[in-house]
Design a protein around this motif. Sequence first.
Motif, PDB file in Angstrom:
ATOM      1  N   ARG A   1       0.906  -1.325   0.065  1.00 44.71           N
ATOM      2  CA  ARG A   1       0.053  -0.016  -0.057  1.00 44.71           C
ATOM      3  C   ARG A   1       0.848   1.352   0.168  1.00 44.71           C
ATOM      4  N   MET A   2       1.882   1.151   0.724  1.00 40.67           N
ATOM      5  CA  MET A   2       2.710   2.318   0.737  1.00 40.67           C
ATOM      6  C   MET A   2       3.579   2.612  -0.481  1.00 40.67           C
ATOM      7  N   ARG A   3       3.843   1.566  -1.281  1.00 44.34           N
ATOM      8  CA  ARG A   3       4.625   1.773  -2.457  1.00 44.34           C
ATOM      9  C   ARG A   3       3.565   2.200  -3.448  1.00 44.34           C
ATOM     10  N   GLU A   4       2.398   1.676  -3.535  1.00 42.30           N
ATOM     11  CA  GLU A   4       1.602   2.286  -4.424  1.00 42.30           C
ATOM     12  C   GLU A   4       1.165   3.476  -4.205  1.00 42.30           C
ATOM     13  N   THR A   5       1.016   4.106  -3.108  1.00 39.71           N
ATOM     14  CA  THR A   5       0.671   5.448  -2.842  1.00 39.71           C
ATOM     15  C   THR A   5       1.917   6.556  -3.178  1.00 39.71           C
ATOM     16  N   ALA A   6       3.254   5.737  -3.164  1.00 43.43           N
ATOM     17  CA  ALA A   6       4.336   6.553  -3.361  1.00 43.43           C
ATOM     18  C   ALA A   6       4.511   6.627  -5.037  1.00 43.43           C
ATOM     19  N   VAL A   7       4.046   5.387  -5.572  1.00 43.06           N
ATOM     20  CA  VAL A   7       3.996   5.599  -7.097  1.00 43.06           C
ATOM     21  C   VAL A   7       2.893   6.594  -7.679  1.00 43.06           C
ATOM     22  N   ARG A   8       1.840   6.644  -7.183  1.00 42.30           N
ATOM     23  CA  ARG A   8       0.690   7.585  -7.399  1.00 42.30           C
ATOM     24  C   ARG A   8       1.205   9.104  -7.327  1.00 42.30           C
ATOM     25  N   ASP A   9       1.775   9.194  -6.171  1.00 44.35           N
ATOM     26  CA  ASP A   9       2.528  10.834  -5.768  1.00 44.35           C
ATOM     27  C   ASP A   9       3.362  11.083  -6.738  1.00 44.35           C
ATOM     28  N   SER A  10       4.453   9.986  -7.157  1.00 42.14           N
ATOM     29  CA  SER A  10       5.219  10.227  -8.211  1.00 42.14           C
ATOM     30  C   SER A  10       4.658  10.667  -9.514  1.00 42.14           C
ATOM     31  N   GLU A  11       3.667   9.651 -10.010  1.00 44.64           N
ATOM     32  CA  GLU A  11       3.032   9.802 -11.307  1.00 44.64           C
ATOM     33  C   GLU A  11       2.459  11.639 -11.211  1.00 44.64           C
ATOM     34  N   ARG A  12       1.718  11.692 -10.272  1.00 42.83           N
ATOM     35  CA  ARG A  12       1.186  13.101 -10.032  1.00 42.83           C
ATOM     36  C   ARG A  12       2.373  14.337 -10.368  1.00 42.83           C
ATOM     37  N   LEU A  13       3.450  14.150  -9.737  1.00 50.26           N
ATOM     38  CA  LEU A  13       4.560  14.970  -9.863  1.00 50.26           C
ATOM     39  C   LEU A  13       5.112  14.998 -11.304  1.00 50.26           C
ATOM     40  N   LEU A  14       5.354  13.817 -12.069  1.00 53.91           N
ATOM     41  CA  LEU A  14       5.608  13.558 -13.379  1.00 53.91           C
ATOM     42  C   LEU A  14       4.473  14.468 -14.234  1.00 53.91           C
ATOM     43  N   GLU A  15       3.336  14.475 -13.980  1.00 50.41           N
ATOM     44  CA  GLU A  15       2.535  15.054 -14.848  1.00 50.41           C
ATOM     45  C   GLU A  15       2.583  16.512 -14.477  1.00 50.41           C
ATOM     46  N   ARG A  16       2.897  16.786 -13.493  1.00 51.01           N
ATOM     47  CA  ARG A  16       3.158  18.271 -13.146  1.00 51.01           C
ATOM     48  C   ARG A  16       4.540  18.794 -14.029  1.00 51.01           C
ATOM     49  N   TYR A  17       5.623  18.177 -13.999  1.00 50.49           N
ATOM     50  CA  TYR A  17       6.519  18.433 -14.796  1.00 50.49           C
ATOM     51  C   TYR A  17       6.127  18.660 -16.310  1.00 50.49           C
ATOM     52  N   ASP A  18       5.418  17.486 -16.656  1.00 55.78           N
ATOM     53  CA  ASP A  18       5.195  17.705 -18.197  1.00 55.78           C
ATOM     54  C   ASP A  18       4.132  18.855 -18.289  1.00 55.78           C
ATOM     55  N   ALA A  19       3.369  19.126 -17.632  1.00 58.41           N
ATOM     56  CA  ALA A  19       2.519  20.364 -17.741  1.00 58.41           C
ATOM     57  C   ALA A  19       3.373  21.646 -18.016  1.00 58.41           C
ATOM     58  N   THR A  20       4.327  21.639 -17.020  1.00 57.93           N
ATOM     59  CA  THR A  20       5.133  22.838 -16.939  1.00 57.93           C
ATOM     60  C   THR A  20       5.995  23.142 -18.095  1.00 57.93           C
ATOM     61  N   ALA A  21       6.442  21.713 -18.680  1.00 56.85           N
ATOM     62  CA  ALA A  21       7.383  22.027 -19.803  1.00 56.85           C
ATOM     63  C   ALA A  21       6.432  21.981 -20.993  1.00 56.85           C
ATOM     64  N   VAL A  22       5.352  21.917 -21.133  1.00 59.71           N
ATOM     65  CA  VAL A  22       4.495  21.972 -22.197  1.00 59.71           C
ATOM     66  C   VAL A  22       4.073  23.711 -22.245  1.00 59.71           C
ATOM     67  N   ALA A  23       3.799  24.133 -21.055  1.00 62.09           N
ATOM     68  CA  ALA A  23       3.443  25.556 -20.971  1.00 62.09           C
ATOM     69  C   ALA A  23       4.592  26.643 -21.125  1.00 62.09           C
ATOM     70  N   HIS A  24       5.769  25.941 -20.783  1.00 61.85           N
ATOM     71  CA  HIS A  24       6.875  26.733 -21.054  1.00 61.85           C
ATOM     72  C   HIS A  24       8.119  25.916 -21.726  1.00 61.85           C
ATOM     73  N   PRO A  25       7.989  26.044 -22.817  1.00 60.70           N
ATOM     74  CA  PRO A  25       8.978  25.119 -23.482  1.00 60.70           C
ATOM     75  C   PRO A  25      10.356  25.451 -23.529  1.00 60.70           C
ATOM     76  N   ASP A  26      10.738  26.786 -23.040  1.00 61.07           N
ATOM     77  CA  ASP A  26      11.996  27.149 -22.758  1.00 61.07           C
ATOM     78  C   ASP A  26      12.548  26.495 -21.543  1.00 61.07           C
ATOM     79  N   LEU A  27      11.665  25.920 -20.601  1.00 62.26           N
ATOM     80  CA  LEU A  27      12.090  25.405 -19.398  1.00 62.26           C
ATOM     81  C   LEU A  27      12.207  23.826 -19.819  1.00 62.26           C
ATOM     82  N   ALA A  28      11.806  23.197 -20.932  1.00 62.49           N
ATOM     83  CA  ALA A  28      11.698  21.742 -20.879  1.00 62.49           C
ATOM     84  C   ALA A  28      13.253  21.275 -20.847  1.00 62.49           C
TER      85      ALA A  28
END
Length: 190
Positions: free
Chosen positions: A48-75
């Motif tokens: 359960r702890m690992r699955e929670t950690a993976v979900r949290d990391s996936e959300r963080l990855l989505e945040r990185y992706d959204a930031t890179a899409v919004a600001h291509p100069d930062l990619a």
Amino acid sequence: MPWTLPLRPSRRSLLAGAAGVAGAALLSGCSDGGGSSDPHTGIPLERRMRETAVRDSERLLERYDATAVAHPDLARRLAPLRGAVAAHTAALAFTDPAGGKPSRSPSVSASAAPSGSATAAAAPAASGEPVPANPAEALAALADAERTLSEARTIALAGAPAELARMLASVAACGAVHAYLLTSTPGAKP
């Protein structure tokens, strides 16, 4: 003369009984690191702890992706940090001891953010909030997300089995470094 029970226990018998109870409590707290199961879910604690950690990391990855899409100069600046988060996600994935395969397949890739021509307002972060239009504010928001997740993982160490605790500590430390790197000025001399 027959032996009779004393009316009250002796101090020695009370201390021996207390020591026995304390020893039993300590021994029951020890485990083989497999984690306990919640009787209501039947899923081991570590899983359960690992699955929670993976979900949290996936959300963080989505945040990185959204930031890179919004600001291509930062990619380009975000790519190595995103790659590290993707590696953490894969490392945290629960591996089924019987089959040796992750119980869920995290949707991670070590590549940079996806390409696209979305505007800052149209690129929502994982939390549903739009990525700030100002690049510095977008980096600060990403640093806050890294810092928050790092702190949550540090808190989770207390209840984690030994191997997972070591991994969470390492990933939390890496997240703290990411937060620093996201808010520092690249190439600036101290």
